[in-house]
Design an enzyme around this catalytic site. Structure first.
Site, PDB file in Angstrom:
ATOM      1  N   ARG A 238       0.617  -1.446  -0.018  1.00  0.00           N
ATOM      2  CA  ARG A 238       0.207  -0.135   0.054  1.00  0.00           C
ATOM      3  C   ARG A 238       1.014   1.297  -0.029  1.00  0.00           C
ATOM      4  NH1 ARG A 238      -3.471  -2.307  -1.957  1.00  0.00           N
ATOM      5  NH2 ARG A 238      -5.610  -2.796  -1.142  1.00  0.00           N
ATOM      6  N   GLU A 267      -3.125   7.791  -4.506  1.00  0.00           N
ATOM      7  CA  GLU A 267      -3.755   7.335  -6.019  1.00  0.00           C
ATOM      8  C   GLU A 267      -4.905   7.818  -6.579  1.00  0.00           C
ATOM      9  OE1 GLU A 267      -3.629   2.944  -6.001  1.00  0.00           O
ATOM     10  OE2 GLU A 267      -1.635   2.671  -5.125  1.00  0.00           O
ATOM     11  N   HIS A 285      -0.775   0.332 -10.105  1.00  0.00           N
ATOM     12  CA  HIS A 285      -1.270  -0.581  -9.294  1.00  0.00           C
ATOM     13  C   HIS A 285      -1.911  -1.827 -10.019  1.00  0.00           C
ATOM     14  CE1 HIS A 285      -3.666  -0.511  -5.059  1.00  0.00           C
ATOM     15  NE2 HIS A 285      -3.437  -2.025  -5.552  1.00  0.00           N
TER      16      HIS A 285
HETATM   17  C1  DGY Z   1      -5.811  -5.593  -3.199  1.00  0.00           C
HETATM   18  O1  DGY Z   1      -6.229  -6.673  -3.480  1.00  0.00           O
HETATM   19  O2  DGY Z   1      -5.824  -5.180  -1.867  1.00  0.00           O
HETATM   20  C2  DGY Z   1      -5.225  -5.095  -4.353  1.00  0.00           C
HETATM   21  O3  DGY Z   1      -4.333  -4.093  -4.137  1.00  0.00           O
HETATM   22  C3  DGY Z   1      -6.129  -4.499  -5.435  1.00  0.00           C
HETATM   23  O4  DGY Z   1      -5.751  -5.084  -6.451  1.00  0.00           O
END
Ligand code: DGY
Length: 319
Positions: A238, A267, A285
Site C-alpha cells: 500500500r 492514488e 497499481h
Molecule cells: C488488493 O487486493 O488489495 C489490491 O491492492 C487491489 O488489486
C-alpha cells in the site's frame, strides 16, 4: 423470493458481472467512474450489499446513519480504504478476497524487482524515443539479481510467494520481518527481529504488510537511511506504508539505489518528483491485474455475499 439488492461500485470482469446479474438485483457502474461520497452513502442506504474496491473511500462518516446494507463485499485483499471499526459498529459485515491474488501480486513484485535491477524502464524509454545508438559494453549496466539477498517485510501469503520465487528462481538468500513467528516454510529463510535488521542487510526490500494504522510511513526517513546504498525498495503493498517525500529525499541523497512502486499514497496522483526519475520504476497499481485473478476475486466476493445472504458466516470476513 426477492433477490438481494447489490450495488457494484466499479466495472468488474464480464463473467463476474453476468453471475451477479443472475443471482442478485444488481446495479453496475457502467461508466466506471468512481462514486462520490454522496453516491456511496446512497448506496449504503439503498442496497443490501455494496461491493467496493480500493478506489472507494469508506471512512467513518459514511457509516453514521440511515444504513440498509448488511455487508460490504470488498473486491480486493487490502481493506484499509474502509473504516472497518465504524462499519462493524454500524452492524455491517466486511469481507475481502485473500488467496486468489497471491501469485499475481508476487509476480508483479518480481517484475518491479527485475525492472529496477536491470534498468528495463530506462532501456525501454530510450529505445522508444529513438535514442538507442546500439550495443556497447558499458550501456545501461544494472545490478545482478541471482544470489543476492531479498528482504521481505510482512511474511504473509504474498510475502512468502515472493520469497519462494526469489529462493527457487534466483538462488537468493531470504531474510524477513514479521510481527508473528513464521514457521513451516518450504525454503530456507531467516526471520530477523526488526524491520531495521532487514533493511540493513537486504539488496532488495519488498513490502508485503497491510496499509493503514501503525504501518503508515513504516518506511520513513530513518528507516530509509538504514538501507544499503546499492539496495532497491519494492512496494506492491500500500502506498501509505512508504513516506514518499522521505523516499524522494533518500533517493536524491543516494541512500538507496532505486525503487519499484506499484502503489502510491494518493492514488492516482503520483508525485512529479517520482515520475521524473530514472531510478524508480512506477506502475499503476497492477498487482492483481490478470484476467484470471480479477475473475477469481469477483467470484470470491460472490461467494462471500452469497453465504451472508444464506445466513451463514462468509469465509473471508474481516469485520
Ligand atoms: C488488493 O487486493 O488489495 C489490491 O491492492 C487491489 O488489486
Amino acid at each position: 423470493m426477492k433477490k438481494p439488492k447489490v450495488i457494484v461500485t466499479r466495472r468488474w470482469p464480464l463473467e463476474v458481472e453476468a453471475r451477479l446479474a443472475d443471482a442478485f438485483d444488481a446495479t453496475f457502474n457502467r461508466d466506471d467512474i468512481p462514486l462520490e461520497q454522496d453516491e456511496l452513502s446512497a448506496a449504503l442506504a439503498g442496497a443490501d450489499a455494496v461491493l467496493p474496491t480500493v478506489s472507494d473511500r469508506l471512512g467513518a462518516r459514511l457509516f453514521e446513519g440511515g444504513i440498509k446494507a448488511g455487508i460490504l463485499g470488498n473486491f480486493g485483499v487490502g481493506y484499509n480504504h474502509i473504516d472497518i471499526a465504524a462499519a462493524a459498529a454500524a452492524g455491517i459485515v466486511v469481507t475481502n478476497t485473500p488467496g486468489v491474488l497471491t501469485d499475481a501480486t508476487a509476480d508483479l513484485a518480481l517484475t518491479l524487482l527485475l525492472m529496477c535491477a536491470r534498468r528495463a524502464g530506462e532501456g525501454e524509454r530510450e529505445l522508444r524515443s529513438g535514442k538507442w545508438s546500439g550495443w556497447r559494453p558499458t550501456h545501461l549496466c544494472g545490478t545482478h539479481v541471482t544470489g543476492k539477498t531479498i528482504g521481505i517485510v510482512g511474511m504473509g501469503r504474498i510475502g512468502q510467494a515472493v520469497a519462494r520465487r526469489c529462493h527457487f528462481g534466483f538462488g537468493m538468500d531470504v531474510v524477513f520481518f514479521d510481527q508473528f513467528a513464521v514457521t513451516g516454510l518450504d525454503f530456507r529463510a531467516r526471520q530477523l527481529g526488526t524491520v531495521d535488521d532487514v533493511l540493513a542487510v537486504a539488496d532488495f526490500v519488498s513490502l508485503h504488510c497491510p496499509g493503514g494504522g501503525e504501518n503508515v510511513h513504516l518506511i520513513n526517513a530513518e528507516r530509509l537511511a538504514r538501507m544499503r546504498p546499492e539496495a532497491f525498495l519494492i512496494n506492491t503493498a500500500r502506498g501509505d506504508v512508504v513516506d514518499e517525500v522521505a523516499l524522494i529525499e533518500a533517493l536524491d541523497a543516494r541512500q538507496l539505489a532505486g525503487a519499484g512502486l506499484d502503489v502510491f499514497k494518493f492514488e492516482p496522483q503520483v508525485p512529479m518528483a517520482l515520475r521524473e526519475r530514472d531510478d524508480v520504476v512506477i506502475l499503476p497499481h497492477l498487482g492483481s491485474a490478470t484476467n484470471e485473478t480479477r475473475i477469481a476475486m469477483g467470484m470470491k466476493v460472490i461467494e462471500n455475499i452469497t453465504t451472508f445472504f444464506e445466513g451463514r458466516q462468509p469465509p473471508d470476513r474481516v469485520a
